[in-house]
Design a protein around this motif. Structure first.
Motif: not given
Length: 371
Positions: A45-48, A55-56, A80-85, A306-307
């Motif tokens: 999880x820390x790596x992800x 990346x985002x 990107x904002x949603x993935x960052x959340x 991440x993808x």
């Protein structure tokens, strides 16, 4: 932690958590421990977290720096904002919860953080629905292109507000619960429902609105899109070879990008939610499946954050160029810092002293004086 709590007990998650199963799951209670499988989960999880956050943020910076007014720009920005959340709310909280085993913060934090987790998950799913609908209209109804920007803004507002409303029950359901006769407190929903069927109904509602409905909309949109493209391919000889054809190719490239993003969402999260359905109908599966299975499927779901930037980068040449520019600047900055911090050699010291004492000299004179 052995497993994750049901959707209602762990925001977006489906499978029960050993840390809280004792609060509502039948059977003798024993205090959970930080197992080897949970340690691996925290490490991954820390790596992800590092990969997804960097990346985002890079995608956000790249898109924000563009002056292009493409209506798709705001969609990728929202994704990107949603993935960052998801990255900033779901991943750290999940890792810390696995490490600490129980809940040490107050009840307000319990409510707000679990609300934030579910809000992040809803926003990521619903923004993908908006992207799918946008591609559906762009391919099937190309003449509505002029109104696409306004339509997308309305759909995005609906998606974000809808995420807030759908996640709001977490503020009322989550509370602190202490195991009787033990010094063990957990943030859970145990006791929030008068009847078991009410909890099951809420779980199913969350499952349908968070996964089934968005997935169904995406499948319908892209099925119709692919059907339309198939029909056009049959009549390709009748299509004019003009500027309009170039625009069509650009739309198809964008379609491929969004299709890959949607497919990655389906592939990453489907196994984990299927595991949740199994638990709802057969709760004893908590003891039948190995612990690492639940951890692995949850991590596979998180891989989606991440993808998305990777897919965007593969289909966007300007993003690749931005990355190369940032890497060159970073390399130049590190090189300058290394030169400034590097101690001067004896020959360099002699050159510096010679020049400062006798005034400026030519390069040839300096070299002669040193050697």
């Amino acid at each position: 932690m052995a497993m994750q709590l049901a959707i209602v007990n762990q925001s977006h998650l489906v499978v029960p958590d050993a840390n809280v199963s004792s609060l509502g799951f039948p059977g003798p209670w024993s205090e959970p421990t930080f197992t080897a499988a949970a340690k691996v989960r925290v490490g991954v999880t820390c790596c992800f977290f590092l990969i997804a956050s960097c990346s985002n943020v890079a995608v956000l910076c790249s898109i924000s720096g563009k002056r292009c007014k493409s209506h798709l720009r705001i969609l990728i920005l929202s994704l990107s904002i949603a993935d960052l959340l998801v990255t900033l709310l779901v991943m750290p909280l999940d890792a810390m919860w696995n490490i600490m085993i129980q809940w040490y913060a107050d009840e307000i934090s319990c409510k707000i953080l679990n609300f934030g987790k579910l809000f992040a998950m809803y926003s990521a799913a619903l923004v993908l629905v908006v992207i799918s609908l946008d591609r559906h209209w762009a391919i099937l109804y190309p003449l509505s292109f002029t109104s696409a920007g306004q339509r997308n803004r309305i759909m995005l507002w609906t998606a974000w507000i809808g995420s807030l409303l759908l996640a709001s029950p977490q503020l009322f359901l989550f509370r602190l619960r202490t195991v009787p006769g033990a010094n063990f407190t957990q943030c859970a929903t145990h006791g929030s429902f008068a009847q078991h069927w009410q909890e099951t109904a809420y779980n199913m509602f969350t499952f349908c609105t968070l996964f089934v409905t968005p997935l169904g909309v995406m499948i319908v949109c892209y099925t119709r899109i692919l059907w339309e493209i198939g029909k056009q391919m049959k009549h390709k000889n009748e299509l004019a070879r003009s500027k309009n054809d170039l625009i069509s190719k650009a739309r198809l490239k964008t379609l491929k990008m969004t299709l890959v993003i949607v497919v990655s969402f389906m592939v990453c999260w489907t196994p984990y939610y299927l595991l949740g359905i199994w638990y709802w109908f057969q709760p004893e599966m908590i003891y039948l499946t190995p612990e690492y299975v639940h951890h692995s499927l949850f991590l596979f779901g998180l891989l989606h954050t991440c993808t998305d930037p990777l897919v965007y980068g593969l289909y966007t040449p300007s993003f690749k160029e931005d990355l190369r520019t940032w890497l060159r600047r970073l390399g130049g900055l590190l090189t300058r810092k290394a030169k400034n911090s590097k101690p001067l050699a004896d020959s360099e010291m002699n050159i510096k002293d010679f020049t400062s004492m006798d005034g400026p000299t030519t390069t040839a004179t300096t070299v002669q004086s040193v050697f």
